[in-house]
Design an enzyme around this catalytic site. Structure first.
Site, PDB file in Angstrom:
ATOM      1  N   ASN A  11      33.791  34.031  54.242  1.00 30.73           N
ATOM      2  CA  ASN A  11      33.757  34.467  52.843  1.00 30.73           C
ATOM      3  C   ASN A  11      33.886  33.216  51.983  1.00 30.73           C
ATOM      4  O   ASN A  11      34.967  32.647  51.882  1.00 30.73           O
ATOM      5  CB  ASN A  11      34.915  35.447  52.595  1.00 30.73           C
ATOM      6  CG  ASN A  11      35.068  35.815  51.128  1.00 30.73           C
ATOM      7  OD1 ASN A  11      34.203  35.506  50.305  1.00 30.73           O
ATOM      8  ND2 ASN A  11      36.167  36.488  50.808  1.00 30.73           N
ATOM      9  N   LYS A  13      33.747  33.030  48.867  1.00 28.45           N
ATOM     10  CA  LYS A  13      34.364  33.315  47.557  1.00 28.45           C
ATOM     11  C   LYS A  13      33.532  32.658  46.447  1.00 28.45           C
ATOM     12  O   LYS A  13      32.311  32.569  46.574  1.00 28.45           O
ATOM     13  CB  LYS A  13      35.827  32.876  47.555  1.00 28.45           C
ATOM     14  CG  LYS A  13      36.589  33.473  48.763  1.00 28.45           C
ATOM     15  CD  LYS A  13      38.072  33.343  48.689  1.00 28.45           C
ATOM     16  CE  LYS A  13      38.695  33.982  49.930  1.00 28.45           C
ATOM     17  NZ  LYS A  13      40.145  34.028  49.879  1.00 28.45           N
ATOM     18  N   HIS A  98      37.981  43.448  48.751  1.00 29.20           N
ATOM     19  CA  HIS A  98      38.793  42.252  48.982  1.00 29.20           C
ATOM     20  C   HIS A  98      39.991  42.281  48.032  1.00 29.20           C
ATOM     21  O   HIS A  98      39.866  42.716  46.886  1.00 29.20           O
ATOM     22  CB  HIS A  98      37.952  40.987  48.764  1.00 29.20           C
ATOM     23  CG  HIS A  98      38.642  39.762  49.260  1.00 29.20           C
ATOM     24  ND1 HIS A  98      39.658  39.150  48.556  1.00 29.20           N
ATOM     25  CD2 HIS A  98      38.510  39.071  50.414  1.00 29.20           C
ATOM     26  CE1 HIS A  98      40.099  38.122  49.264  1.00 29.20           C
ATOM     27  NE2 HIS A  98      39.413  38.048  50.390  1.00 29.20           N
ATOM     28  N   GLU A 100      41.312  40.089  46.325  1.00 29.37           N
ATOM     29  CA  GLU A 100      41.084  39.369  45.058  1.00 29.37           C
ATOM     30  C   GLU A 100      40.331  40.246  44.069  1.00 29.37           C
ATOM     31  O   GLU A 100      40.539  40.147  42.852  1.00 29.37           O
ATOM     32  CB  GLU A 100      40.342  38.045  45.336  1.00 29.37           C
ATOM     33  CG  GLU A 100      41.292  37.038  45.994  1.00 29.37           C
ATOM     34  CD  GLU A 100      40.640  36.043  46.929  1.00 29.37           C
ATOM     35  OE1 GLU A 100      39.401  35.880  46.889  1.00 29.37           O
ATOM     36  OE2 GLU A 100      41.369  35.412  47.721  1.00 29.37           O
ATOM     37  N   GLU A 168      43.675  41.782  55.883  1.00 35.93           N
ATOM     38  CA  GLU A 168      44.002  40.501  55.259  1.00 35.93           C
ATOM     39  C   GLU A 168      45.295  40.643  54.461  1.00 35.93           C
ATOM     40  O   GLU A 168      45.268  41.120  53.315  1.00 35.93           O
ATOM     41  CB  GLU A 168      42.879  40.064  54.308  1.00 35.93           C
ATOM     42  CG  GLU A 168      41.538  39.867  54.991  1.00 35.93           C
ATOM     43  CD  GLU A 168      40.625  38.929  54.218  1.00 35.93           C
ATOM     44  OE1 GLU A 168      40.156  37.969  54.820  1.00 35.93           O
ATOM     45  OE2 GLU A 168      40.415  39.146  53.001  1.00 35.93           O
ATOM     46  N   GLY A 174      44.861  32.004  51.749  1.00 40.76           N
ATOM     47  CA  GLY A 174      44.857  30.719  51.066  1.00 40.76           C
ATOM     48  C   GLY A 174      46.206  30.029  50.989  1.00 40.76           C
ATOM     49  O   GLY A 174      46.373  29.070  50.248  1.00 40.76           O
ATOM     50  N   SER A 213      44.217  32.621  56.161  1.00 36.96           N
ATOM     51  CA  SER A 213      44.598  31.316  56.710  1.00 36.96           C
ATOM     52  C   SER A 213      44.205  31.120  58.167  1.00 36.96           C
ATOM     53  O   SER A 213      44.917  30.458  58.925  1.00 36.96           O
ATOM     54  CB  SER A 213      46.102  31.063  56.518  1.00 36.96           C
ATOM     55  OG  SER A 213      46.410  30.987  55.126  1.00 36.96           O
TER      56      SER A 213
END
Ligand code: 13P
Length: 251
Positions: A11, A13, A98, A100, A168, A174, A213
């Site tokens: 991904n 992003k 996701h 985010e 996730e 991250g 990660s």
């Protein structure tokens, strides 16, 4: 039923200008050289690169996906992109839900479910993301939160063949932090039970990816956990060497 074929998906992003297609070509060639072993591979670049990426990977073993779509096929939705458009551009996967997007755009389970339905209707495969926040984990609610997201984001009528789930944990994205292998096993088992209940034996063939990660140094341990059928990789998917260091676990 035998274990599903693993999937290692990147991904990107909101990263990647046209120059990044050079890195994509390197990944395509490394996969073609057998670097991902028995794993299937995909890269999900930003919308602006989907068509060019799909053209570059046409006929190769590296699939191209997108990171979101609108639930409708077309219409007055300024700035949005439909699953049908992504299919037209050459994508075969679309990430939906996701964390985010859930956080930045207020996407609820119902919205995620509608988007996944649109992806599947367009003939693509939906990668549906779920995961708890740090506070939810500390409160001992991780399994309940993820279970609830699965119930709300998936429809038992979805064809299992066009569905991938990605666990996730929000706090692992991250940050360099990862759950223990035991914690990953626990949540993936919860997801597997839900999938078997909703889809019957076909639920055993739905890939459940771990994301958050993942890097070459921890990939073997994480990918070795029961019910982990691959990875959804963020930062480490931007560089061919890192991405292949992860996919190479399946050689
Ligand atoms: P990182 O691998 O950068 O932690 O991101 C994970 C992720 O969000 C993939 O969708």
């Amino acid at each position: 039923m035998s274990a599903p074929r693993p999937l290692v998906a990147g991904n990107w992003k909101m990263n990647g200008l046209k120059a990044a297609l050079v890195e994509l070509a390197a990944i395509r060639d490394a996969v073609a050289a057998g670097g991902a072993g028995r794993a299937e591979t995909a890269i999900c670049p930003p919308f602006t690169l989907v068509a060019a990426a799909a053209d570059a990977c046409k006929g190769s073993a590296l699939a191209i996906g997108a990171q979101d779509c609108h639930a409708k096929v077309s219409g007055a939705h300024t700035g949005d992109v439909s699953a049908q458009m992504l299919h037209d551009a050459g994508a075969t996967y679309v990430i939906v839900g996701h964390s985010e997007r859930r956080a930045d755009h207020g996407e609820t389970d119902a919205i995620v479910r509608a988007k996944a339905a649109a992806v599947i209707k367009a003939g693509l495969t939906a990668i549906v993301c779920v995961g708890e926040t740090k506070d939810e984990r500390l409160a001992g609610q991780a399994a309940a939160i993820v279970g609830g997201q699965i119930d709300g984001s998936l429809d038992p009528d979805f064809p299992a063949t066009h569905l991938v789930v990605a666990y996730e944990p929000v706090w692992a994205i991250g940050t360099g932090l990862t759950p223990t292998a035991g914690d990953v096993a626990e949540i993936h088992a919860v997801i597997r039970q839900k999938l078997l209940k909703a889809y019957g034996p076909k639920g055993g063939a739905i890939r459940i990816l771990y994301g958050g990660s993942v890097k070459p140094s921890n990939a073997a341990e994480l990918m070795g956990v029961k019910n982990v059928d691959g990875a959804l990789v963020g930062g480490a998917s931007l560089k061919c060497a890192d991405f292949m260091g992860i996919a190479g676990v399946y050689k």
